[in-house]
Design an enzyme around this catalytic site. Sequence first.
Site, short mmCIF file in Angstrom:
data_model
loop_
_atom_site.label_atom_id
_atom_site.label_comp_id
_atom_site.label_asym_id
_atom_site.label_seq_id
_atom_site.Cartn_x
_atom_site.Cartn_y
_atom_site.Cartn_z
N LYS A 53 0.41 35.20 42.43
CA LYS A 53 1.19 36.43 42.64
C LYS A 53 0.64 37.19 43.84
O LYS A 53 1.39 37.69 44.67
CB LYS A 53 1.08 37.34 41.41
CG LYS A 53 2.05 37.00 40.33
CD LYS A 53 1.76 37.83 39.11
CE LYS A 53 2.33 37.17 37.88
NZ LYS A 53 1.65 37.50 36.65
N GLN A 97 -0.65 41.11 32.07
CA GLN A 97 -0.71 39.67 31.84
C GLN A 97 -0.93 39.38 30.36
O GLN A 97 -1.89 39.87 29.77
CB GLN A 97 -1.84 39.09 32.71
CG GLN A 97 -1.83 37.59 32.82
CD GLN A 97 -0.60 37.04 33.53
OE1 GLN A 97 -0.21 37.52 34.59
NE2 GLN A 97 0.02 36.04 32.93
N ASP A 120 8.53 43.50 34.80
CA ASP A 120 8.72 42.33 33.95
C ASP A 120 9.97 42.47 33.08
O ASP A 120 10.40 41.50 32.44
CB ASP A 120 7.50 42.15 33.03
CG ASP A 120 6.56 41.06 33.54
OD1 ASP A 120 7.03 40.20 34.30
OD2 ASP A 120 5.38 41.09 33.17
#
Length: 281
Positions: A53, A97, A120
């Site tokens: 990322k 995460q 997200d």
Amino acid sequence: MAQIIDGKEVSQHIRGEVAKGVSQLVDRSGITPGLAAVLVGENPASEIYVRNKRKACTEAGIYSEEHKLPVETTEEELLSLVDNLNKDNNIHGILIQLPLPDHINETKVLRAVSPDKDVDGFHPCNVGLLVEGNPHFISCTPHGIIKMLEYYNIDIKGKEAVVVGRSNIVGKPVAMLLLHRHATVTLCHSRTRDLAEVTRRADILVAAIGRANFITADMVKDGAVVIDVGINRNEEGKLTGDVDFQAVQEKASFITPVPGGVGPMTISMLLWNTLESAKGT
Ligand code: NDP
């Protein structure tokens, strides 16, 4: 023989568009989009993902920062970091995460992320907007799947779409996105009776199960578009999808490989959402 849907190619295209959008935004308003990733504890897979990322952000001109916290971090400490990131004007996207350690309530932490920085698309506000048909942030993997279908000019309207897997991060949102594009959608799961009979009806078949080679050729209609979301390791440790690729590619009209299919799209759509978030500030 199916045409391969090249996730790397679509992904490069999206990343190019994001990079262009970032540079226009910087020129116009001086705002550089910023993404914060939060990792708690040691997880090699998550660390690789976060490293990828960071690289993708740098290439697109997006500012990125990582917060690596020790496994003994308390829920209060994590919530306090999320609160600070919610208030930080340099940060437009926050990524928690998963999985989090057992002593931390995952739902509580995900809900603490501001819906305006929830790149997200996991916050109930964003899930609700998606169901309503007015999405703000769409979760990245399902969004990436739609972008792939669009890139290959695959018609969705009026088609029979069957999604196998009903998780909140893949199955449910992708079913919703297909529905909003006027597919007739069936969502299957482990209690579905005669799964093969249902999957054989699919013009568009999405497999998001997490079982290597689960979708076999006899479960696929001739000419179907097959999207394989699964990421599994077979006995030799090789990365493999949920679809028996070798056999199914003989029947399908389009198919995504693993690796190099849906996988690369997820990070691309994360960059996309971060840019969209920064544009809205
Ligand atoms: P989950 O484990 O959360 O969900 C799996 C789903 O598959 C469940 O709904 C389950 O049904 C269903 N299922 C399991 N066994 C069967 C069966 N025998 N017949 C029918 N349905 C079954 O997985 P995720 O959605 O998180 O992930 C799915 C796969 O996609 C994984 O391999 C994951 O690694 C991969 N993935 C890939 C991403 C990418 O970027 N490419 C991103 C996210 C995930 P039930 O609900 O009844 O238990």
